[in-house]
Design a protein around this motif. Structure first.
Motif: not given
Length: 365
Positions: A207-217, A235-238
């Motif tokens: 999830v933390e990695v997904a947050e780092r790459l949130r702009c890479e749609q 909950q983290m994702v939300e």
């Protein structure tokens, strides 16, 4: 286990598989007709209470079946439930062990029990007695074999690597994958975790990695499974508002080739303190579907050895979030390197096939 039981069926006439597997009709259909299936309680991983309860109740059911129905049988005991290896203390059957996880060592390494506690001291003492009397001791890797030398001489331990069904699990193109079509992911680069969402699995890192790459749609992180951490992960994702993360339930058996086959990068996690004591079974499944492996574990682990030997991916510590994010982004942008890892993974899987099951019979004494 079906492969192992069937392998023994080529040599022995009467076989009984005592199992708690649910939803295993597909696998039971693959058993030799002469194998009798004797059911016990299904193993539940969703909560710590359910896990311990099904361990204890399953152990008691197995013991009662042995003393009431199978007093003269040779026992082939697998280390789940963890107390299964203590069964010979309470019956007189000849026995062999197949050790997937070394107990009580795993309980110590994960902080469940203290190394100097009475239960650990007692359990290890029983292990030394029981391993000495076992007809055969099998395990699946060098690291676990080394751990078992505290209970018996290494010459007695037979190492047979695990495997996946490479005819059932195999690479699947995105265009032909119904799983991707159903969830509208055919045009995405998929980073996939599929497995138990338990307390010893570093799923939060994903999830933390997904947050780092949130702009890479065009990158989507898919997390499939159930367990004690699922609510926390949700909950983290939300809370982070991550629309590049999908949380999905367990998939039916017949859909697993497509759910696993959806992965460009497959995530395998292993608690650092237990790295030498276990090899996640999903490792072989991920190799079989031919995805690049993103391993979150100790570099000196059995898992790390497999990744290094076959050059099928890379391994990271749980706190190396930035490096993991760079790896995922690199895989998406370097098609040649990604394909090399994928080819190496599928090639490696061919060293871990159901043919390995025959070794159990060939080396059985």
């Amino acid at each position: 286990m079906v492969d192992i039981v069937n392998a023994f069926g080529t040599k022995y006439e009467h076989l009984v598989l005592i199992t708690g597997t649910k939803g295993g009709e597909k696998y039971q259909a693959g058993l030799l007709e002469k194998v009798k299936v004797d059911k016990i309680i299904s193993y539940e991983k969703n909560t710590t209470f359910r896990r311990i309860f099904t361990w204890l109740w399953g152990w008691l059911q197995i013991w009662f079946k042995i003393i009431l129905k199978y007093r003269k049988a040779d026992l082939f005991i697998v280390s789940n439930p963890p107390m299964a290896t203590l069964l010979p203390l309470f019956c007189r059957n000849p026995y062999s062990f197949l050790i997937y996880d070394t107990y009580p060592d795993v309980l110590v390494s994960t902080g469940v029990c203290r190394a100097d506690s009475f239960i650990v001291h007692w359990w290890k003492k029983q292990n030394r007695k029981l391993y000495r009397k076992a007809r055969n001791i099998y395990t699946i890797g060098e690291g676990m074999a080394e751990c078992l030398t505290q209970y018996t001489e290494k010459e007695k331990i037979k190492i047979i690597p695990n495997w996946a069904d490479v005819s059932f699990l195999k690479p699947c193109s995105k265009a032909d994958n119904p799983f991707l079509k159903e969830y509208g992911l055919s045009d995405k680069f998929i980073v996939l975790y599929s497995g138990n969402l338990g307390n010893t699995h570093s799923v939060e890192t994903i999830v933390e990695v997904a947050e780092r790459l949130r702009c890479e749609q065009d990158i989507c992180f898919v997390i499939i499974g159930e367990g004690g951490k699922k609510k926390k992960i949700g909950q983290m994702v939300e809370e982070k508002g991550l629309n590049n993360c999908r949380l999905l339930p367990w998939q039916p058996v017949e859909r697993i080739p497509y759910s696993l086959g959806a992965a460009d990068v497959g995530v395998i996690t292993l608690d650092l303190s237990a790295s030498a004591l276990s090899v996640p079974s999903k490792t072989y499944a991920m190799l079989a579907v031919g995805c690049a492996l993103l391993c979150i574990a100790g570099r000196d682990s059995e898992l790390g050895g497999i990744v290094g030997k076959y050059q099928a991916g890379e391994i990271f510590a749980p706190d190396e979030v930035d490096r993991i994010a760079d790896f995922v982004l690199g895989m998406k942008n370097d098609a040649e390197k990604l394909e090399r890892y994928k080819r190496n993974a599928r090639k490696a899987a061919l060293d871990f096939t159901p043919e390995n099951a025959r070794q159990y019979v060939n080396r059985y004494e």
